[in-house]
Design a protein around this motif. Structure first.
Motif, PDB file in Angstrom:
ATOM      1  N   SER A 154       0.864  -1.178   0.000  1.00  0.00           N
ATOM      2  CA  SER A 154       0.000   0.000   0.000  1.00  0.00           C
ATOM      3  C   SER A 154       0.902   1.229   0.000  1.00  0.00           C
ATOM      4  O   SER A 154       1.800   1.331   0.834  1.00  0.00           O
ATOM      5  CB  SER A 154      -0.883   0.018   1.246  1.00  0.00           C
ATOM      6  OG  SER A 154      -1.715  -1.125   1.290  1.00  0.00           O
ATOM      7  N   ILE A 155       0.659   2.162  -0.926  1.00  0.00           N
ATOM      8  CA  ILE A 155       1.586   3.285  -1.067  1.00  0.00           C
ATOM      9  C   ILE A 155       0.856   4.623  -1.110  1.00  0.00           C
ATOM     10  O   ILE A 155      -0.341   4.700  -1.383  1.00  0.00           O
ATOM     11  CB  ILE A 155       2.469   3.138  -2.327  1.00  0.00           C
ATOM     12  CG1 ILE A 155       1.638   3.282  -3.600  1.00  0.00           C
ATOM     13  CG2 ILE A 155       3.222   1.819  -2.308  1.00  0.00           C
ATOM     14  CD1 ILE A 155       2.478   3.374  -4.869  1.00  0.00           C
ATOM     15  N   ALA A 156       1.620   5.684  -0.842  1.00  0.00           N
ATOM     16  CA  ALA A 156       1.153   7.073  -1.005  1.00  0.00           C
ATOM     17  C   ALA A 156       2.368   7.891  -1.420  1.00  0.00           C
ATOM     18  O   ALA A 156       3.133   8.356  -0.570  1.00  0.00           O
ATOM     19  CB  ALA A 156       0.539   7.599   0.287  1.00  0.00           C
ATOM     20  N   TYR A 157       2.560   8.048  -2.722  1.00  0.00           N
ATOM     21  CA  TYR A 157       3.693   8.804  -3.259  1.00  0.00           C
ATOM     22  C   TYR A 157       3.233  10.186  -3.711  1.00  0.00           C
ATOM     23  O   TYR A 157       2.222  10.319  -4.406  1.00  0.00           O
ATOM     24  CB  TYR A 157       4.319   8.073  -4.447  1.00  0.00           C
ATOM     25  CG  TYR A 157       5.410   7.100  -4.055  1.00  0.00           C
ATOM     26  CD1 TYR A 157       6.739   7.488  -4.053  1.00  0.00           C
ATOM     27  CD2 TYR A 157       5.100   5.802  -3.670  1.00  0.00           C
ATOM     28  CE1 TYR A 157       7.744   6.614  -3.693  1.00  0.00           C
ATOM     29  CE2 TYR A 157       6.101   4.909  -3.307  1.00  0.00           C
ATOM     30  CZ  TYR A 157       7.420   5.320  -3.318  1.00  0.00           C
ATOM     31  OH  TYR A 157       8.407   4.451  -2.950  1.00  0.00           O
ATOM     32  N   TYR A 158       4.015  11.189  -3.333  1.00  0.00           N
ATOM     33  CA  TYR A 158       3.696  12.546  -3.756  1.00  0.00           C
ATOM     34  C   TYR A 158       3.895  12.704  -5.267  1.00  0.00           C
ATOM     35  O   TYR A 158       4.754  12.041  -5.878  1.00  0.00           O
ATOM     36  CB  TYR A 158       4.577  13.556  -3.021  1.00  0.00           C
ATOM     37  CG  TYR A 158       4.237  13.696  -1.557  1.00  0.00           C
ATOM     38  CD1 TYR A 158       3.029  14.255  -1.150  1.00  0.00           C
ATOM     39  CD2 TYR A 158       5.134  13.263  -0.575  1.00  0.00           C
ATOM     40  CE1 TYR A 158       2.715  14.390   0.188  1.00  0.00           C
ATOM     41  CE2 TYR A 158       4.827  13.389   0.772  1.00  0.00           C
ATOM     42  CZ  TYR A 158       3.616  13.945   1.152  1.00  0.00           C
ATOM     43  OH  TYR A 158       3.306  14.056   2.476  1.00  0.00           O
ATOM     44  N   ALA A 159       3.090  13.558  -5.865  1.00  0.00           N
ATOM     45  CA  ALA A 159       3.225  13.854  -7.290  1.00  0.00           C
ATOM     46  C   ALA A 159       4.651  14.304  -7.589  1.00  0.00           C
ATOM     47  O   ALA A 159       5.249  15.063  -6.828  1.00  0.00           O
ATOM     48  CB  ALA A 159       2.228  14.934  -7.686  1.00  0.00           C
ATOM     49  N   GLY A 160       5.189  13.815  -8.677  1.00  0.00           N
ATOM     50  CA  GLY A 160       6.564  14.109  -9.056  1.00  0.00           C
ATOM     51  C   GLY A 160       7.531  12.977  -8.774  1.00  0.00           C
ATOM     52  O   GLY A 160       8.681  13.015  -9.219  1.00  0.00           O
ATOM     53  N   SER A 161       7.084  11.945  -8.056  1.00  0.00           N
ATOM     54  CA  SER A 161       7.975  10.830  -7.695  1.00  0.00           C
ATOM     55  C   SER A 161       7.609   9.547  -8.434  1.00  0.00           C
ATOM     56  O   SER A 161       7.966   8.448  -8.002  1.00  0.00           O
ATOM     57  CB  SER A 161       7.926  10.593  -6.186  1.00  0.00           C
ATOM     58  OG  SER A 161       6.598  10.363  -5.739  1.00  0.00           O
ATOM     59  N   GLU A 162       6.946   9.684  -9.584  1.00  0.00           N
ATOM     60  CA  GLU A 162       6.465   8.516 -10.307  1.00  0.00           C
ATOM     61  C   GLU A 162       7.584   7.564 -10.723  1.00  0.00           C
ATOM     62  O   GLU A 162       7.415   6.334 -10.658  1.00  0.00           O
ATOM     63  CB  GLU A 162       5.678   8.962 -11.552  1.00  0.00           C
ATOM     64  CG  GLU A 162       4.359   9.637 -11.256  1.00  0.00           C
ATOM     65  CD  GLU A 162       4.476  11.120 -10.949  1.00  0.00           C
ATOM     66  OE1 GLU A 162       3.427  11.795 -10.887  1.00  0.00           O
ATOM     67  OE2 GLU A 162       5.617  11.624 -10.792  1.00  0.00           O
ATOM     68  N   HIS A 163       8.721   8.111 -11.160  1.00  0.00           N
ATOM     69  CA  HIS A 163       9.814   7.248 -11.626  1.00  0.00           C
ATOM     70  C   HIS A 163      10.323   6.362 -10.500  1.00  0.00           C
ATOM     71  O   HIS A 163      10.466   5.137 -10.661  1.00  0.00           O
ATOM     72  CB  HIS A 163      10.958   8.096 -12.182  1.00  0.00           C
ATOM     73  CG  HIS A 163      12.215   7.316 -12.436  1.00  0.00           C
ATOM     74  ND1 HIS A 163      12.308   6.377 -13.440  1.00  0.00           N
ATOM     75  CD2 HIS A 163      13.410   7.295 -11.785  1.00  0.00           C
ATOM     76  CE1 HIS A 163      13.510   5.829 -13.415  1.00  0.00           C
ATOM     77  NE2 HIS A 163      14.197   6.362 -12.424  1.00  0.00           N
ATOM     78  N   ARG A 164      10.597   6.951  -9.342  1.00  0.00           N
ATOM     79  CA  ARG A 164      11.094   6.155  -8.216  1.00  0.00           C
ATOM     80  C   ARG A 164      10.048   5.150  -7.753  1.00  0.00           C
ATOM     81  O   ARG A 164      10.354   4.003  -7.463  1.00  0.00           O
ATOM     82  CB  ARG A 164      11.484   7.071  -7.056  1.00  0.00           C
ATOM     83  CG  ARG A 164      12.654   7.969  -7.329  1.00  0.00           C
ATOM     84  CD  ARG A 164      13.090   8.725  -6.079  1.00  0.00           C
ATOM     85  NE  ARG A 164      12.024   9.568  -5.540  1.00  0.00           N
ATOM     86  CZ  ARG A 164      11.314   9.284  -4.449  1.00  0.00           C
ATOM     87  NH1 ARG A 164      11.527   8.182  -3.767  1.00  0.00           N
ATOM     88  NH2 ARG A 164      10.371  10.126  -4.035  1.00  0.00           N
ATOM     89  N   ARG A 165       8.812   5.594  -7.681  1.00  0.00           N
ATOM     90  CA  ARG A 165       7.711   4.729  -7.253  1.00  0.00           C
ATOM     91  C   ARG A 165       7.678   3.424  -8.047  1.00  0.00           C
ATOM     92  O   ARG A 165       7.649   2.325  -7.492  1.00  0.00           O
ATOM     93  CB  ARG A 165       6.406   5.508  -7.444  1.00  0.00           C
ATOM     94  CG  ARG A 165       5.136   4.758  -7.193  1.00  0.00           C
ATOM     95  CD  ARG A 165       3.972   5.484  -7.875  1.00  0.00           C
ATOM     96  NE  ARG A 165       3.996   5.302  -9.325  1.00  0.00           N
ATOM     97  CZ  ARG A 165       3.259   6.000 -10.183  1.00  0.00           C
ATOM     98  NH1 ARG A 165       2.468   6.970  -9.747  1.00  0.00           N
ATOM     99  NH2 ARG A 165       3.318   5.745 -11.477  1.00  0.00           N
ATOM    100  N   ASP A 166       7.675   3.545  -9.364  1.00  0.00           N
ATOM    101  CA  ASP A 166       7.565   2.360 -10.206  1.00  0.00           C
ATOM    102  C   ASP A 166       8.849   1.531 -10.203  1.00  0.00           C
ATOM    103  O   ASP A 166       8.802   0.296 -10.270  1.00  0.00           O
ATOM    104  CB  ASP A 166       7.213   2.767 -11.633  1.00  0.00           C
ATOM    105  CG  ASP A 166       5.830   3.393 -11.730  1.00  0.00           C
ATOM    106  OD1 ASP A 166       5.003   3.164 -10.820  1.00  0.00           O
ATOM    107  OD2 ASP A 166       5.579   4.120 -12.712  1.00  0.00           O
ATOM    108  N   LEU A 167       9.985   2.209 -10.146  1.00  0.00           N
ATOM    109  CA  LEU A 167      11.253   1.484 -10.145  1.00  0.00           C
ATOM    110  C   LEU A 167      11.387   0.610  -8.905  1.00  0.00           C
ATOM    111  O   LEU A 167      11.799  -0.546  -8.976  1.00  0.00           O
ATOM    112  CB  LEU A 167      12.415   2.464 -10.247  1.00  0.00           C
ATOM    113  CG  LEU A 167      13.813   1.857 -10.382  1.00  0.00           C
ATOM    114  CD1 LEU A 167      13.902   0.969 -11.614  1.00  0.00           C
ATOM    115  CD2 LEU A 167      14.862   2.955 -10.457  1.00  0.00           C
ATOM    116  N   TYR A 168      11.038   1.154  -7.741  1.00  0.00           N
ATOM    117  CA  TYR A 168      11.144   0.382  -6.508  1.00  0.00           C
ATOM    118  C   TYR A 168      10.297  -0.891  -6.576  1.00  0.00           C
ATOM    119  O   TYR A 168      10.764  -1.991  -6.270  1.00  0.00           O
ATOM    120  CB  TYR A 168      10.676   1.210  -5.310  1.00  0.00           C
ATOM    121  CG  TYR A 168      11.599   2.317  -4.881  1.00  0.00           C
ATOM    122  CD1 TYR A 168      12.968   2.131  -4.787  1.00  0.00           C
ATOM    123  CD2 TYR A 168      11.083   3.571  -4.546  1.00  0.00           C
ATOM    124  CE1 TYR A 168      13.804   3.163  -4.380  1.00  0.00           C
ATOM    125  CE2 TYR A 168      11.906   4.602  -4.136  1.00  0.00           C
ATOM    126  CZ  TYR A 168      13.271   4.396  -4.053  1.00  0.00           C
ATOM    127  OH  TYR A 168      14.094   5.413  -3.648  1.00  0.00           O
TER     128      TYR A 168
END
Length: 252
Positions: A154-168
């Protein structure tokens, strides 16, 4: 996997949204909602008790659907609340996992969890993670070592962090040869704007289904869990890893 917008502090409204997501999941055995969805991602957090009567409609909906629903909330603790995953659909809501790696301002507001969790769902082992946990390869590796075939985050990533979010999340799938399934917060919540990321990745890190960024929605996939053993046989990093000593220093 659900990608939803949460209303800060309005548990009843968020439960109603979750109940709708259960109906949209239509026959799924597992539904993962976003981090802190039930209470909203705000710091300091809105806090509830495990026996809060507002949670009853979600428990009833999950039980009626024959599903396990995982939903995040800030749960009252002895000294500090915990950033907790609750499981709905059994005989009563259960507290199943407290986030182990707290990020940024969370460290001032929450007590960290001390142990991982692997659920047994009809004989299949499902490990749990919350957002920043997925940034640590060791967390996913501990899940794999515990026999997990699915890593549910379950995640909550701030806008602008899409690249890191998906890579992790895709890296954790590839590292360990298991499926990774992500429920994600999207849209405004308190002072934050969240970017989503709900998706299901296969054991080689390929994305099977995903909710588009910026939208609310539910995605479903039937997982061929035999693919976990086949992938680990073809790419045996999990079995072939070695215990490595400290790096030596060499002066050139």
């Amino acid at each position: 996997m659900a990608q939803l917008t949460s209303v800060p502090g309005d548990v009843a409204a968020n439960v109603a949204t979750a109940v709708d997501a259960v109906s949209r999941a239509d026959g799924a055995s597992l539904l993962v909602l976003p981090e802190l969805f039930l209470t909203g991602y705000t710091l300091p957090p809105a806090v509830i008790a495990l026996d809060d009567p507002c949670l009853a409609p979600l428990q009833e909906a999950a039980a009626a659907a024959g599903a396990v629903v995982l939903a995040g909330a800030a749960i009252a603790g002895a000294e500090r609340p915990t950033l907790t995953t609750l499981a709905f659909g059994g005989t009563a809501p259960q507290r199943v996992y407290d986030k182990q790696h707290l990020s940024g301002g969370e460290q001032e507001c929450f007590a960290a969890g001390e142990a991982g969790t692997v659920l047994d769902l009809a004989g299949d082992r499902i490990a749990l993670a919350t957002c920043y946990d997925t940034c640590f390869p060791e967390h996913g590796r501990a899940a794999a070592d515990a026999g997990a075939v699915l890593y549910a985050a379950s995640i909550a990533y701030y806008a602008g962090s899409e690249h890191r979010r998906d890579l992790y999340t895709r890296a954790r799938a590839l590292d360990n040869g298991f499926f990774v399934a992500v429920g994600a917060l999207v849209g405004p919540c308190g002072e934050g704007e969240f970017c989503g990321g709900a998706a299901i990745h296969d054991p080689e890190g390929r994305t099977l289904v995903a909710v588009p960024d910026g939208e609310q929605g539910v995605v479903i996939a039937d997982l061929e869990l035999d693919l976990v053993a086949a992938t680990r046989a073809a790419h045996p990093m999990l079995a072939e890893r070695r215990a490595l000593g400290p790096a030596r220093s060499v002066r050139l």
